[in-house]
Design an enzyme around this catalytic site. Structure first.
Site, PDB file in Angstrom:
ATOM      1  N   PHE A  49       3.160   9.926   4.677  1.00 16.57           N
ATOM      2  CA  PHE A  49       3.716   9.288   3.480  1.00 16.57           C
ATOM      3  C   PHE A  49       4.419   8.026   3.954  1.00 16.57           C
ATOM      4  CE2 PHE A  49       5.698   9.733  -0.877  1.00 16.57           C
ATOM      5  CZ  PHE A  49       6.431   8.559  -0.821  1.00 16.57           C
ATOM      6  N   GLU A  50       3.838   6.897   3.636  1.00 20.36           N
ATOM      7  CA  GLU A  50       4.522   5.640   3.908  1.00 20.36           C
ATOM      8  C   GLU A  50       4.102   4.621   2.857  1.00 20.36           C
ATOM      9  OE1 GLU A  50       3.573   4.135   7.806  1.00 20.36           O
ATOM     10  OE2 GLU A  50       1.494   3.714   7.293  1.00 20.36           O
ATOM     11  N   ILE A  51       5.038   3.797   2.479  1.00 19.22           N
ATOM     12  CA  ILE A  51       4.789   2.696   1.553  1.00 19.22           C
ATOM     13  C   ILE A  51       5.178   1.428   2.288  1.00 19.22           C
ATOM     14  CG2 ILE A  51       5.343   1.690  -0.685  1.00 19.22           C
ATOM     15  CD1 ILE A  51       6.048   4.505  -1.649  1.00 19.22           C
TER      16      ILE A  51
ATOM     17  N   TYR B 163       0.851  -1.192   0.000  1.00 21.55           N
ATOM     18  CA  TYR B 163       0.000   0.000   0.000  1.00 21.55           C
ATOM     19  C   TYR B 163       0.884   1.238   0.000  1.00 21.55           C
ATOM     20  CZ  TYR B 163       1.203   0.899   4.866  1.00 21.55           C
ATOM     21  OH  TYR B 163       1.910   1.179   6.014  1.00 21.55           O
TER      22      TYR B 163
ATOM     23  N   TYR C 208       9.145  -1.554   4.554  1.00 18.97           N
ATOM     24  CA  TYR C 208       8.620  -0.254   4.987  1.00 18.97           C
ATOM     25  C   TYR C 208       9.442   0.853   4.339  1.00 18.97           C
ATOM     26  CZ  TYR C 208       6.569   3.309   7.981  1.00 18.97           C
ATOM     27  OH  TYR C 208       5.884   4.413   8.432  1.00 18.97           O
TER      28      TYR C 208
END
EC number: 2.4.1.-
Length: 425
Positions: A312-314, A214, A242
């Site tokens: 903001f994180e993937i 995500y 992460y």
């Protein structure tokens, strides 16, 4: 004699006309000099402009032949039936936004920015979550803005609302106390629900079950640069779990007992979950000074307050679905700190990733420019900013990376960052 006089008169007239012509010609020449100089400068700058643009032709034109979604923004002046080529291969991933109906304008601004800079080339799905049903206007507007498929889900009440075991008296007292201290969102009940949901329940939503990765997106954010790659692909190919762009210090008044709960968990948990030799525990626990101008923020616990900014994180959804993460979250949740204090999902995610992942499973996307008020980040390399058409200045005061409140240097030293800092005496 008369003939001589006539001749002299004609000569004088001719000389006068010649002098007059010379004066006019000189005046015209002087008037044209600045124009000629301007033409010369224009020619020079045009030539230099072409040299610079041609250097980046491959980057500028790399997406000209992409196949695009018919029902939405095409970002392409050519008719769709003239486009040729093969789509970029997508990963099993989605763009994820937790958003309310009244935040539509901010959601559209964020979507437009991310579509322009990245998703127009991949058409990843957009997934929207809300604790109340989305209205028709929201669905229509976001569907039109997306280049990929859009889907919408209602968060179950049991995943969003305050759990029944929270002591209401203590909770109301905590709200009042934090409001009196002017702590940001200190008196907000819904903010606490959101932080708890993002910490322990977002990845359990059924709509996300098909996905492996995500990309969290929030309303009213901006992406300053073209993405030079697909971050989902980078995550999968390099076994990253992460990803972040900004790291900074947390407000300690919001988490006074969080680290105490973490220490208790460490004492009680099985050692198989945690490998202190390979994880990034030092990133959240090291207080050493880094350089002369970058000290540390005072803390009343063993937590140095460094965290990844989670707007903001993937991430790898399978990490959050893992037993070790769920055990960690449920232990913290049992302490009630999301409500009796104001624990945020950012320190929870950050401490969990630093404890439970190997440091080389965490990635800093330093090529991606990003802004979430009041801070932003901008690539420091000049030619990289040119190549990615960045609309930011790395020396701007809003660029947090080299600010004293940034933890980026801590990550360089104690995470998987800069080698020279790890070995600097």
């Amino acid at each position: 004699m008369q003939i001589c006089k006539v001749f002299l008169t004609q000569v004088k007239k001719l000389l006068f006309v010649s002098l007059l012509f010379c004066l006019i010609a000189q005046t015209c020449w002087l008037a044209l000099v600045p124009y000629q100089r301007q033409l010369s400068l224009d020619s020079y700058f045009f030539r230099r402009s072409r040299e610079v643009s041609s250097r980046y032709d491959f980057t500028r034109r790399r997406h000209m032949n992409q196949t695009l979604k018919l029902s939405s923004n095409t970002y392409n002046d050519e008719p769709l039936n003239k486009t040729k080529g093969i789509k970029n291969q997508r990963e099993n991933a989605t763009l994820l936004m937790l958003v309310r109906n009244w935040e539509l304008s901010g959601a559209l601004r964020s979507m437009r920015s991310l579509e322009d800079r990245f998703n127009k080339n991949y058409q990843y799905d957009w997934t929207f979550l809300n604790d109340v049903p989305f209205d028709q206007e929201f669905i229509e507007a976001t569907t039109a803005m997306a280049s990929g498929r859009t889907q919408y889900a209602l968060i179950p009440a049991e995943d969003w609302n305050r759990p029944s075991w929270i002591n209401e008296t203590l909770f109301e007292e905590a709200l009042q106390l934090m409001e009196e201290k002017n702590i940001l969102y200190g008196g907000s009940k819904s903010y606490r629900n959101m932080c708890r949901f993002n910490s322990g329940f977002f990845f359990r939503q059924k709509i996300l079950d098909p996905y492996d990765f995500y990309f969290r997106v929030e309303p009213d954010v901006e992406y300053f640069c073209d993405f030079p790659y697909d971050p989902f692909k980078v995550m999968r190919q390099n076994n990253k779990k992460y990803g972040f762009v900004i790291t900074m210090y947390e407000y300690e008044d919001t988490i006074p007992s969080l680290w105490e709960a973490v220490e208790e968990y460490l004492e009680e948990t099985e050692s198989a979950d945690i490998d202190m030799e390979s994880n990034a525990f030092g990133f959240v626990s090291n207080f050493d000074f880094i350089g002369k101008s970058f000290g540390v923020i005072d803390s009343n616990s063993g937590y140095n307050l460094c965290h990844f900014w989670t707007n903001f994180e993937i991430g790898d959804l399978n990490f959050f679905r893992s037993e070790k993460y769920i055990r960690f979250f449920e232990y913290l949740d049992s302490k009630g700190g999301f409500y009796y204090e104001r624990w945020g999902d950012a320190p929870v995610h950050s401490i969990a990733a630093s404890l439970l992942l190997k440091k080389d499973e965490i990635i800093h996307f330093d090529e991606l420019g990003y802004k979430h008020m009041p801070f932003g980040t901008c690539p420091s390399a000049y030619y990289l900013r040119l190549q990615q058409r960045c609309l930011c200045d790395s020396n701007h005061p809003d660029n947090i990376d080299l600010n004293v409140i940034s933890c980026l240097r801590r990550w360089w030293k104690d995470g998987s960052g800069k080698y020279f800092l790890k070995h600097d005496s």
